[in-house]
Motif scaffolding. Sequence first.
Motif, PDB file in Angstrom:
ATOM      1  N   GLY A 168       0.806  -1.204   0.000  1.00  0.00           N
ATOM      2  CA  GLY A 168       0.000   0.000   0.000  1.00  0.00           C
ATOM      3  C   GLY A 168       0.843   1.258   0.000  1.00  0.00           C
ATOM      4  O   GLY A 168       0.498   2.269  -0.583  1.00  0.00           O
ATOM      5  N   TRP A 169       1.997   1.214   0.677  1.00  0.00           N
ATOM      6  CA  TRP A 169       2.950   2.307   0.689  1.00  0.00           C
ATOM      7  C   TRP A 169       4.323   1.702   0.970  1.00  0.00           C
ATOM      8  O   TRP A 169       4.429   0.507   1.269  1.00  0.00           O
ATOM      9  N   ASP A 172       4.901  -0.507   4.045  1.00  0.00           N
ATOM     10  CA  ASP A 172       4.477  -1.895   3.884  1.00  0.00           C
ATOM     11  C   ASP A 172       5.555  -2.693   3.175  1.00  0.00           C
ATOM     12  O   ASP A 172       5.808  -3.857   3.502  1.00  0.00           O
ATOM     13  N   LYS A 176       7.122  -5.994   4.574  1.00  0.00           N
ATOM     14  CA  LYS A 176       6.934  -7.290   3.934  1.00  0.00           C
ATOM     15  C   LYS A 176       8.225  -7.786   3.310  1.00  0.00           C
ATOM     16  O   LYS A 176       8.227  -8.792   2.616  1.00  0.00           O
TER      17      LYS A 176
ATOM     18  N   LEU B  57      -0.454 -12.398   8.201  1.00  0.00           N
ATOM     19  CA  LEU B  57      -0.143 -11.527   7.065  1.00  0.00           C
ATOM     20  C   LEU B  57       0.774 -12.179   6.029  1.00  0.00           C
ATOM     21  O   LEU B  57       0.457 -12.171   4.847  1.00  0.00           O
ATOM     22  N   SER B  60      -1.094 -14.670   4.053  1.00  0.00           N
ATOM     23  CA  SER B  60      -2.252 -14.225   3.277  1.00  0.00           C
ATOM     24  C   SER B  60      -1.937 -14.061   1.804  1.00  0.00           C
ATOM     25  O   SER B  60      -2.844 -13.981   0.995  1.00  0.00           O
ATOM     26  N   LEU B 250     -14.200   0.692   4.602  1.00  0.00           N
ATOM     27  CA  LEU B 250     -13.351  -0.048   3.677  1.00  0.00           C
ATOM     28  C   LEU B 250     -12.602   0.909   2.758  1.00  0.00           C
ATOM     29  O   LEU B 250     -11.417   0.738   2.504  1.00  0.00           O
ATOM     30  N   LEU B 251     -13.299   1.913   2.267  1.00  0.00           N
ATOM     31  CA  LEU B 251     -12.639   2.891   1.399  1.00  0.00           C
ATOM     32  C   LEU B 251     -11.519   3.589   2.146  1.00  0.00           C
ATOM     33  O   LEU B 251     -10.416   3.750   1.626  1.00  0.00           O
ATOM     34  N   ARG B 254      -8.548   1.574   2.489  1.00  0.00           N
ATOM     35  CA  ARG B 254      -7.868   1.357   1.222  1.00  0.00           C
ATOM     36  C   ARG B 254      -7.089   2.592   0.785  1.00  0.00           C
ATOM     37  O   ARG B 254      -5.991   2.484   0.293  1.00  0.00           O
ATOM     38  N   THR B 255      -7.654   3.770   0.988  1.00  0.00           N
ATOM     39  CA  THR B 255      -6.970   4.939   0.442  1.00  0.00           C
ATOM     40  C   THR B 255      -6.150   5.695   1.464  1.00  0.00           C
ATOM     41  O   THR B 255      -5.034   6.073   1.197  1.00  0.00           O
ATOM     42  N   GLY B 258      -3.209   3.237   5.031  1.00  0.00           N
ATOM     43  CA  GLY B 258      -2.012   2.417   5.158  1.00  0.00           C
ATOM     44  C   GLY B 258      -2.362   0.995   5.511  1.00  0.00           C
ATOM     45  O   GLY B 258      -1.503   0.169   5.741  1.00  0.00           O
ATOM     46  N   ALA B 260      -4.035  -0.656   3.422  1.00  0.00           N
ATOM     47  CA  ALA B 260      -4.452  -1.138   2.112  1.00  0.00           C
ATOM     48  C   ALA B 260      -4.001  -2.551   1.838  1.00  0.00           C
ATOM     49  O   ALA B 260      -4.691  -3.307   1.188  1.00  0.00           O
ATOM     50  N   THR B 261      -2.804  -2.911   2.284  1.00  0.00           N
ATOM     51  CA  THR B 261      -2.366  -4.266   1.966  1.00  0.00           C
ATOM     52  C   THR B 261      -2.163  -5.106   3.206  1.00  0.00           C
ATOM     53  O   THR B 261      -1.426  -6.073   3.194  1.00  0.00           O
ATOM     54  N   ILE B 262      -2.818  -4.737   4.295  1.00  0.00           N
ATOM     55  CA  ILE B 262      -2.769  -5.611   5.463  1.00  0.00           C
ATOM     56  C   ILE B 262      -4.009  -6.472   5.355  1.00  0.00           C
ATOM     57  O   ILE B 262      -5.073  -6.156   5.890  1.00  0.00           O
ATOM     58  N   TYR B 263      -3.852  -7.535   4.610  1.00  0.00           N
ATOM     59  CA  TYR B 263      -5.018  -8.250   4.104  1.00  0.00           C
ATOM     60  C   TYR B 263      -5.918  -8.929   5.139  1.00  0.00           C
ATOM     61  O   TYR B 263      -7.128  -8.852   5.001  1.00  0.00           O
ATOM     62  N   LEU B 266      -8.353  -6.543   6.697  1.00  0.00           N
ATOM     63  CA  LEU B 266      -9.124  -5.952   5.606  1.00  0.00           C
ATOM     64  C   LEU B 266     -10.185  -6.934   5.125  1.00  0.00           C
ATOM     65  O   LEU B 266     -11.348  -6.586   4.938  1.00  0.00           O
ATOM     66  N   MET B 267      -9.789  -8.193   4.975  1.00  0.00           N
ATOM     67  CA  MET B 267     -10.732  -9.207   4.534  1.00  0.00           C
ATOM     68  C   MET B 267     -11.775  -9.488   5.597  1.00  0.00           C
ATOM     69  O   MET B 267     -12.939  -9.750   5.289  1.00  0.00           O
ATOM     70  N   VAL B 270     -14.292  -6.995   5.057  1.00  0.00           N
ATOM     71  CA  VAL B 270     -15.078  -7.333   3.864  1.00  0.00           C
ATOM     72  C   VAL B 270     -16.132  -8.375   4.216  1.00  0.00           C
ATOM     73  O   VAL B 270     -17.290  -8.276   3.808  1.00  0.00           O
TER      74      VAL B 270
ATOM     75  N   ALA C 130     -16.989  -3.549  -0.789  1.00  0.00           N
ATOM     76  CA  ALA C 130     -16.470  -4.849  -0.365  1.00  0.00           C
ATOM     77  C   ALA C 130     -15.912  -5.616  -1.557  1.00  0.00           C
ATOM     78  O   ALA C 130     -14.797  -6.134  -1.512  1.00  0.00           O
ATOM     79  N   THR C 133     -12.691  -4.017  -2.960  1.00  0.00           N
ATOM     80  CA  THR C 133     -11.548  -4.284  -2.084  1.00  0.00           C
ATOM     81  C   THR C 133     -11.071  -5.706  -2.281  1.00  0.00           C
ATOM     82  O   THR C 133      -9.872  -5.974  -2.401  1.00  0.00           O
ATOM     83  N   PHE C 137      -7.451  -7.141  -3.934  1.00  0.00           N
ATOM     84  CA  PHE C 137      -6.625  -8.130  -3.258  1.00  0.00           C
ATOM     85  C   PHE C 137      -6.312  -9.292  -4.197  1.00  0.00           C
ATOM     86  O   PHE C 137      -5.187  -9.776  -4.276  1.00  0.00           O
ATOM     87  N   ILE C 254     -12.205   3.586  -5.276  1.00  0.00           N
ATOM     88  CA  ILE C 254     -11.549   2.596  -4.436  1.00  0.00           C
ATOM     89  C   ILE C 254     -10.296   2.076  -5.122  1.00  0.00           C
ATOM     90  O   ILE C 254      -9.289   1.810  -4.479  1.00  0.00           O
TER      91      ILE C 254
END
Lengths: 330, 299, 314
Positions: A168-169, A172, A176, B57, B60, B250-251, B254-255, B258, B260-263, B266-267, B270, C130, C133, C137, C254
Motif C-alpha cells: 500500500g505504501w 508496507d 513485507k 499476514l 495471506s 473499507l474505502l 484502502r486509500t 495504510g 491497504a495491503t494488510i489483508y 481488511l478481509m 469485507v 467490499a 476491495t 486483493f 476505491i
Amino acid sequence: MATKFASKDVPDLFYVNADYAQQWIKEGFLAPLDDYIAKSGFDTSQFFGGYASIFKGTDGKTYGFAKDGNTIGMAYNTALVPTPPKTMDELVTLAQSLKGKNGLKAPICLNPGLDRGLAFLYAQGGALLSADGKASAIDTDPSKKAVQWYMDLFKNGLGMTASDMGAGWCGDALGKKSAAIIFEGGWLDPAMTSTYPDVKYAWAQLPTGSSGSPVTISFTVSYSIGADAKNKDQAWVLLQYLTGKDGMTKWTSGGVALPARKDVPTPAGKDVLAASSAFAKPGSGFMPGWSDVQKAFQDAFTAQIQAKTFNADPVITAAKAAINKALAGG
Amino acid sequence: MTSPARPIRADTAIAAAPVGDRSWKWRRRLAYVLLIGYAILMFVPFAWSIITSFKTLPDSVRMTVVPDPFTLQGWDYAITKLTPPMPVLFLNSAVIAGIVTVTNLVLGSLAGYAFARLRFPGRELLFLVVLATLMIPDQLRLVPVYLILNGIGLTRGLGQYIGVIVVIAISGTSIFLLRQYFLSIPRDLEEAARIDGAGFLTTFLRVMLPLATPALSAVAILTFQGTWNGFFWPLILLQDQSHYTLPIGLLSFRTAGGFATIYPPLMATVVMATLPILILYLFFQRYFVEGIAASGVKG
Amino acid sequence: MTAASRPRTRGALSKGRAEALAGYLFIAVPMVLFLVLNVGSIFYALYISVWKWNLRTGPVTFMGLDNYTKALNDPVFQTAIKNSLYYAVVWVPLTMALGLFLAVIVNQKIRGQTFFRAAYYFPAIASSAAITTLWIFIVAPDGIFNQSRAAFGLNPLFSLLGFSPAQNWIGDQGTALNSIILLNAWTTSGTFMLFYLASLQSISHEVYEAAAVDGANAWQNFWRITFPLLKPGHYFVATVAVIGALQLFDQALIGGGVNGDPNNALMTMVLYLYNAAFHQFNFSFAAAIGIILFAVIFTATLVQRRLFGQAPAW
C-alpha cells in the motif's frame, strides 16, 4: 475539515496541514495571530525556517505555528544493509548489489511523485522554482538531469513503486521485505512496531547527491485558530503553550513527529531525522496550486515508467506547464 | 424426435434434444460441468476473503486454502486496532439501513396506495415527478443537496446521520413497486371496507397493507440491501470518522489508512460487510429475485 | 344503515374531497422530499454553477459559464469523459450479453435451476466497496490471480499479450480500466440476468411451437425468435446499463484513489466531480460538472430511445 468550515462548525483550535495552509489562508478560514503575538510576547524566533514560512499569508501576517514536523530520511533493513550509503552514488552501487536477491521485489521502494522525488531533485542539484519562487526552474539542465537520474533508478530495476510491489505504501514494502531501503518520515516507526515488529531497521540521513550538501524535505502541520471560532482568546493560550518550548517538548517526546523549534530537545530514537530539520526544505505548501503541480508530475512520471520508456522530457514539460499555470494563479 | 403435439417453450428450446444422440449427451454433460464450474467460481472470491481473514499476514499472500497457522489476529486487529473499529462501522450501517428500510416501507406503501387507488387532482402529473426522480443522477444533486443540508445544520455532528437518512428516506422505486402491486389487487375487499364505513387510513392499514406482503417484502429486502451497501451518500454526508458505515470504512482503509495491503483484517471487514446480506440472501433469495425482476418489469 | 341513507353531517368533507385530501396527505412527505432534494435540486445546481462560491460565505461573484469552459478545456476532464465513454461502450454490451446468456441458461428446464439462478446472482449482492476491495486483493501483483495463472502454466500466454508475471492489474495505466470492466461485468451480469429472465418468461410458447413445426433448431430458435422478441428487455437493460456506466464512481475511487491513479487511468466523470467538490472544495465547479454529466446521460438516453424506436411501457 473543510466541511466543518462550510458548516461553520469550527473547532477553536485545530491542525492545518501544510498542503492546505495557503489555500485556507486565502479563503479566510484562519484567524491572523499577529495581535496575539504582540500582546503576549511569544518568542517566534526558534522555529525552523522550513516550517515557519508556510503559515504566513501573502499579507505578511502569521496564521499558525508549526506544532511539529517530519523530515524524510532513509530507513533500511539492517539485516540486508550492513552499512548505509552516504552518497547517492553509494546508494546506486549498493542497490545494484542487492538487485534480485533475498526475495526483494526491488532494492528500493520509491514514489513516482514529488512527495518524495522532490528530495532527490534537490539532492541532485535540481530545483522546482527559481530562488525567488516566481518562476519555474524545472527545465534547467541540472533539474533535467536530476529528474532523469531519478527515472533511471526505475529503469535499471533499482527502484519500484509500492503499488507494483503489492504494497500500500513503502512502509508496507519494508515490512513485507519486498524492499530493503525506503524513504519515509517519523510516522514509519509506529507503523512498523505495530504491524511488522519483527523487521529490524535503522535510520540514516538522505544520501548526499551531486549538489554536495545534505538536503531533504519536510512536512509540517500547524495549530491555527478558526476565523469563526468562538473562543479565540482561550484558543490562543492553548496554542501558545502547545507550540512553545515546554508544550512542544512534552508532545513530541512521544515519538511520531519532530519538534518544529530549535530549542526543544530531540525525542528518543529520532536523532537522525531531527538533525535533518536544520537543512530540510519544505516538501509542500511552499507554492500555490502545489497539488496540481504534484499531480501533473506524478501522472507524467507514472506514464513513463509504465510504458517503460523512462524518458524524463515529457515529465519536465508537464511539470513546467503546471508550475507556470499555478504561479499565474490558475 | 420432437412431435408437434408436445408443447415447445423457450425454456425447453435448448434442453429438448433429439433423444438417443450420444454426442449430444456428452455435450450436455460438458455444458453442465461448465455451468456448475462457473457457478462455483461465483463463490470463490468471497470464500477466499473468509479464508484470508483467518490467516497471518505473510500467509495471506500464499495460495493455500487452509490457513497455516489458523489465527484470529486479523479479526482482532479489525475489531480493536482499525480506526474506526469494525463494531462501530457495523452499528452505523445497521442503524441507517434499518431506519431507511422502515421509512421506505411506510412512505412507499402510503404513497403507492395513494397513487394506485385514491383519486386526487394532479395524480398522474405527480406520479410523473416520482418517475422523474429515477432519471436524475445522484451526482447532479450532490452539490445542491449538500449545500441545502449544510444550511439547516445536517452536516455536523449527529445531524450527519439524519442528513443521510433524509436524503434516502424514500425512493421512487419503492413507490413504483408498491403502486404496481396495489393496482393488481381486486377492488372488492376495499369496496367492502368502504361500505362498512372505514376511513381511508383504516382501509389502508387493515385491508390493503396485509394483502401486500409480497411487495412489502421485496421492497424491504431491496431497500435494506441497497442501503447497507450504499456508498455515495454516506461518503458525502458522513464526514466524521466515527460515523462511517462499513463501505466507507473499507474505502478509508484502502486509500488513507495504510491498511491497504494488510489483508487479514481488511478481509475480515469485507466479510462483515457482506455477511448480513449474505444471510438474508440465503433465506430470502426469492424476494431478492422477485424484487429485481419486478423493478425490471418497468421495461 | 346503508350508505345511501346515512345523513351527511354538516361540515364534513364530501366524499370526493376526503379522498383527495387523503391522497395528498399520503404522498405529502415523499413529494416534499422529491421536490426539494431531487427535482428542485437541478435548478439549485444550475444556480450554484454560475457563481464563485466561498465555503464559508456562499456566493461571491457571478461567473457565467466560466466553470463550464474551464471544465471542457481541462485535459483531465477530457480524459475523464473519454474513460467514461470507453467504459460504457465496452462494458454495456459485454454485461448485457453475459446477462442474457445466463438468463437463457437459467430459464432452461434443467436440474438445479434455482441453484444456478442463486449462484449467478450472488456476486451482485455485496457492496461495491467490499467486492472492489476483494478484487484488488485478488488481482494484486502477489495476489491469487497471478499466482494461480503461474501455477496453471498460463503465463506464456499472458506474456504473449504483454503481461508480466507480477502484473499490477489495478495499478497499471494500461490495464486498470479494463480490470474494472471485467469486475463490473462479473458482478452486474447477475442483475441483468434477472431482468432478462422476467422478459423471457413473458414469451409465449406458441411461437416456439410454430417454429418446431417448421423444423427450427435451438440456435435458430434463439436468434430468430427469442432475441428479437426480447426487444423491450434489451431496451430496458441497455438504458439502465448506459446510465449506470456513465456514473462509474465507486470502483474508480476505491481502485485509483481520488486522483484516478495511475495517470488518470481511472478518472471518470463522477470521480472528477467528487474530486472538485470534496478535495478542491470548488462547489460551483462541481455543480457545473454535475450539469454536464446530466446532459451526457440525458443525451445518451434520448439516443437510445431513437435507436430502439419505442417508449418503455410504464
